[in-house]
Design a protein around this motif. Sequence first.
Motif, PDB file in Angstrom:
ATOM      1  N   SER A  34       3.742  -1.310   3.634  1.00 28.18           N
ATOM      2  CA  SER A  34       3.314  -0.021   3.133  1.00 28.18           C
ATOM      3  C   SER A  34       4.375   1.144   3.144  1.00 28.18           C
ATOM      4  N   THR A  35       4.417   2.111   2.387  1.00 30.05           N
ATOM      5  CA  THR A  35       5.273   3.160   2.583  1.00 30.05           C
ATOM      6  C   THR A  35       4.641   4.363   2.184  1.00 30.05           C
ATOM      7  N   PHE A  36       5.144   5.560   3.156  1.00 31.88           N
ATOM      8  CA  PHE A  36       4.173   6.964   2.833  1.00 31.88           C
ATOM      9  C   PHE A  36       5.096   8.050   2.674  1.00 31.88           C
ATOM     10  N   TRP A  37       5.077   8.871   1.649  1.00 32.57           N
ATOM     11  CA  TRP A  37       6.194   9.779   1.665  1.00 32.57           C
ATOM     12  C   TRP A  37       5.541  11.169   1.461  1.00 32.57           C
ATOM     13  N   ALA A  40       0.888  -1.184  -0.085  1.00 38.90           N
ATOM     14  CA  ALA A  40       0.057  -0.037  -0.239  1.00 38.90           C
ATOM     15  C   ALA A  40       0.713   1.356   0.205  1.00 38.90           C
ATOM     16  N   LEU A  41       0.715   2.189  -0.679  1.00 42.79           N
ATOM     17  CA  LEU A  41       1.337   3.533  -0.986  1.00 42.79           C
ATOM     18  C   LEU A  41       0.413   4.814  -0.949  1.00 42.79           C
ATOM     19  N   ALA A  42       0.909   5.892  -0.133  1.00 39.69           N
ATOM     20  CA  ALA A  42       0.156   7.101   0.260  1.00 39.69           C
ATOM     21  C   ALA A  42       1.324   8.064  -0.015  1.00 39.69           C
ATOM     22  N   GLN A  43       0.832   9.142  -0.134  1.00 44.29           N
ATOM     23  CA  GLN A  43       1.663  10.671   0.156  1.00 44.29           C
ATOM     24  C   GLN A  43       0.771  11.620   0.573  1.00 44.29           C
TER      25      GLN A  43
END
Length: 421
Positions: free
Chosen positions: A358-361, A171-174
């Motif tokens: 996941s990662t969130f940038w 899962a990815l979000a920014q």
Amino acid sequence: MATESPAQAVLDGGGTGWLEEFYQDLHRHPELSHQEHRTASKVAERLGEWGFEKHTGVGGTGVIGVLRNGSGPTVLLRADMDALPVREATGLPYASTATTDGDPPTPVMHACGHDVHVTCLLGAAQLLAAGAGHWSGTVIALFQPAEETADGARGMVEDGLSSLIPAPDVALAQHVLPLPAGRLATGSGPVLAAADSMRITVHGSGGHGSMPHTTIDPVVVAAMIVVRLQTVVAREVPPGEQVVLTVGSVQAGTKSNVIPDSAVIELNIRTYGEQIRTQVLDAIDRIVRAECAASRCPQEPEFEMFARFPLTENDHDVTERVTAALREHFGADQVGEMGRWSASEDFGDLPAAFDAPSTFWALGGIDQELFERAAREGRVAQDVPGNHSSKFAPVPQPTLDAGTRAMVVAALACLSAGADR
Ligand SMILES: [Zn+2]
Ligand SMILES: [Zn+2]
């Protein structure tokens, strides 16, 4: 001859000239948490045009688009849709003048940049759909309600999210943050704090202000608690740990000569690990109970937790892969180290529901000249309005372009290569 990368091929697909106008429209029409009806219908309309399988009304106003494109990993891309009860003071030509219908009406503003997130994810969804020949796997574009109230992601999970969509492998979000527009920042491990809000009611025994000896004054108990709580971070937490404990509200009494029966304290705690979080919560419990005992309170204090945000903890391998892809695409100097922010997010509830990494940038949104001038003068905190400020004003470009490209590049870094690569 150098061949074009799949990311470049997808981005070259074009057709996203509508982004800026769409963004300005969202900005003019912000909606509070759980009321994102207009935004959700705009999102659903676009996803339908591009052939996504649609799910609407998930957890209230949540919208999900699923694009199944052959075998390969499933990647969930997330944006949040809600705005804040803030009166916009940016002076922008597309500034919000929106208010709620209540009496008095509440002003509403996209003061946290969620309109940027929605626009960028839609742009990425369109490009991934149009460029489906360059990758394979499944893309899930998820638009959640109510990030600001900490319950939007959880609401979608509780409304049966896992039975609606295939389980994501990643899962990815920014989030748009006060960094120069177009710049990105990534990081492994905990990047945003877990947040806990707590309401504590201490019970005294009220009476006449002239006869304090006949009462147990909860105002004094509350005051002692507030002061003593300052020692949790200062004296109990190891100096290397980042913890914030803020008492944001103390309420008791109605009149100068009446000692009230009870007092209510509200506090907010930010931590970056389960162990330290437990230590801090235990310390609060101990101090509050001990102060009440010290003051002979007739009843045990009551504790109520609310607005709980999970820790945003970036998976090491996913972050490495995404960071490498972003650096390759944007240039290493455009992708910095995120570090730890004391803000909080409920994004983590979505991957947690599937036990997915996941990662969130961070996506920079501030006018580059303004940011650099402030940085030179050491006045970024003073001169650059941040998230939740009535003057928070991400510049549409290059922010929207960078945010859209970042989503596409990161998604492709986690999907399989297409047949025509
Ligand atoms: Zn916010
Ligand atoms: Zn936000």
